[in-house]
Design an enzyme around this catalytic site. Structure first.
Site, PDB file in Angstrom:
ATOM      1  CE  LYS A   9      -0.984 -75.053 -11.387  1.00 17.31           C
ATOM      2  NZ  LYS A   9      -0.621 -75.990 -12.455  1.00 17.31           N
ATOM      3  CD  GLU A  91      -1.425 -88.528  -8.326  1.00 19.53           C
ATOM      4  OE1 GLU A  91      -2.072 -89.426  -8.865  1.00 19.53           O
ATOM      5  OE2 GLU A  91      -0.220 -88.626  -8.003  1.00 19.53           O
ATOM      6  CG  LEU A  94      -6.840 -78.718 -12.133  1.00 18.78           C
ATOM      7  CD1 LEU A  94      -8.232 -79.284 -11.829  1.00 18.78           C
ATOM      8  CD2 LEU A  94      -6.937 -77.675 -13.255  1.00 18.78           C
ATOM      9  CG  ASP A 131       2.504 -74.863  -9.278  1.00 14.98           C
ATOM     10  OD1 ASP A 131       3.341 -74.274  -9.989  1.00 14.98           O
ATOM     11  OD2 ASP A 131       1.882 -75.881  -9.647  1.00 14.98           O
TER      12      ASP A 131
HETATM   13  O1  C5P Z   1       7.427 -78.367  -5.897  1.00 14.58           O
HETATM   14  P1  C5P Z   1       6.451 -79.445  -6.184  1.00 14.58           P
HETATM   15  O2  C5P Z   1       6.139 -80.293  -4.969  1.00 14.58           O
HETATM   16  O3  C5P Z   1       5.241 -78.976  -6.881  1.00 14.58           O
HETATM   17  O4  C5P Z   1       7.177 -80.401  -7.215  1.00 14.58           O
HETATM   18  C1  C5P Z   1       6.970 -81.770  -7.293  1.00 14.58           C
HETATM   19  C2  C5P Z   1       8.044 -82.385  -8.178  1.00 14.58           C
HETATM   20  O5  C5P Z   1       7.851 -81.964  -9.532  1.00 14.58           O
HETATM   21  C3  C5P Z   1       9.468 -81.991  -7.845  1.00 14.58           C
HETATM   22  O6  C5P Z   1      10.015 -82.833  -6.847  1.00 14.58           O
HETATM   23  C4  C5P Z   1      10.173 -82.169  -9.173  1.00 14.58           C
HETATM   24  O7  C5P Z   1      10.424 -83.534  -9.425  1.00 14.58           O
HETATM   25  C5  C5P Z   1       9.098 -81.747 -10.169  1.00 14.58           C
HETATM   26  N1  C5P Z   1       9.217 -80.326 -10.577  1.00 14.58           N
HETATM   27  C6  C5P Z   1      10.249 -79.947 -11.406  1.00 14.58           C
HETATM   28  N2  C5P Z   1      10.373 -78.638 -11.789  1.00 14.58           N
HETATM   29  C7  C5P Z   1       9.471 -77.709 -11.370  1.00 14.58           C
HETATM   30  C8  C5P Z   1       8.407 -78.091 -10.526  1.00 14.58           C
HETATM   31  C9  C5P Z   1       8.300 -79.407 -10.148  1.00 14.58           C
HETATM   32  O8  C5P Z   1      11.062 -80.781 -11.816  1.00 14.58           O
HETATM   33  N3  C5P Z   1       9.614 -76.446 -11.767  1.00 14.58           N
END
Ligand code: C5P
Length: 286
Positions: A9, A91, A94, A131
């Site tokens: 994405k 990283e 995407l 996501d």
């Molecule tokens: O959920 P995901 O593993 O993608 O998120 C990784 C990190 O990114 C979370 O632990 C958080 O620190 C940050 N994050 C956030 N708010 C979001 C998505 C991610 O703070 N809406």
């Protein structure tokens, strides 16, 4: 055995509205599935095994494994043998690992004929990554909450993209930790511009609130942005928390010509189109 296409994405625009008590951030985004994809093969097995064709991925510490484990715990299924052919850079912002998790959930739901609803899959998915709910649905979506509240809409005109990913990546938690609030992004105007198929208006309003934070962590982002602009992009945008940058074009030809003009040493450069779904079943031998 089932083979799925797990699409990447991009965030056509991304605003951060605030921080929640649990540490996650409330977001307002326009998300778009694109034709860059990982191929995920899932077969029934006893226990969970994951193999990826890239070095350095721990067999259990990846979202494909976590998704299979969560699915088996909820449904009581035996396990899965999963193979991931990675094309989406990591990283990068995407959504590659979210796409893999979504493909595993959809694949297992088919293989074991468990008929979990979209809502249940989304509820499992959001615990794996913010996501994942989008990756389960895909297309063109205005997303709120931490990324799980999805309102699909239709683009006025099809879009084409050039994606450039520098070698250095950005860690999503670090980007959010470095985030400082700036002026709000006019997301309604961005959505209106995209619905109307007005690229000038889109370029005027679209932005990514995590841009400065990501740039402070990975200065190579600027090199990718410069390379896109030199190749003919009107604006270079960052996807998610970076480090991939992208540019929007009105035709496949414009995008592929611009991609060919991108010069510099990058991990990934490619021209892509919109994809209508997050995950697509390619082959089902169940
Ligand atoms: O959920 P995901 O593993 O993608 O998120 C990784 C990190 O990114 C979370 O632990 C958080 O620190 C940050 N994050 C956030 N708010 C979001 C998505 C991610 O703070 N809406």
């Amino acid at each position: 055995m089932i083979t799925l296409r797990a699409n990447a994405k991009i965030n056509l625009s991304l605003d951060v509205l605030g921080k929640r008590k649990d540490g996650y951030h409330e977001l307002d985004m326009v998300m778009q599935s694109v034709s860059l994809f990982d191929t995920v093969t899932v077969a029934q097995a006893h226990g969970i095994r994951v193999s990826m064709d890239v070095p350095g991925v721990d067999e259990q510490r990846n979202t494909a494994y976590t998704a299979a484990k969560a699915f088996c715990e909820i449904t009581g299924c035996d396990g899965a043998s999963i193979a991931v052919q990675k094309r989406i850079p990591s990283e990068a912002g995407l959504g590659g690992s979210s796409a893999d998790a979504a493909a595993v959930l959809i694949g297992l739901n088919h293989l074991y004929q468990t008929n979990l609803s979209d809502e249940t899959l989304s509820a499992i998915g959001v615990k794996i990554g913010a996501d994942v709910p989008f990756a389960l649905t895909g297309g063109t979506v205005r997303a709120g909450g931490i990324g799980e509240k999805l309102r699909p809409f239709t683009l006025g005109k099809p879009l084409h993209f050039v994606i450039v990913k520098p070698h250095a990546g950005v860690s999503t938690p670090q980007a959010f930790a470095a985030f400082k609030k700036a002026s709000p992004i006019r997301m309604d105007s961005v959505q209106y511009a995209l619905t109307a198929g007005d690229l000038s208006l889109y370029h005027k309003y679209a932005d990514n609130a995590l841009g400065m934070a990501a740039l402070s962590l990975s200065p190579d982002i600027m090199r990718a942005a410069d390379a896109l602009k030199k190749a003919g992009a009107r604006k270079a945008m960052m996807s998610g928390s970076g480090s991939a940058m992208f540019a929007v074009f009105a035709s496949a030809r414009q995008a592929s010509e611009a991609a060919a003009r991108v010069s510099g040493d990058f991990e990934h450069v490619g021209a892509y189109a919109c994809a209508e779904t997050g995950v697509q079943i390619m082959e089902d031998e169940a």
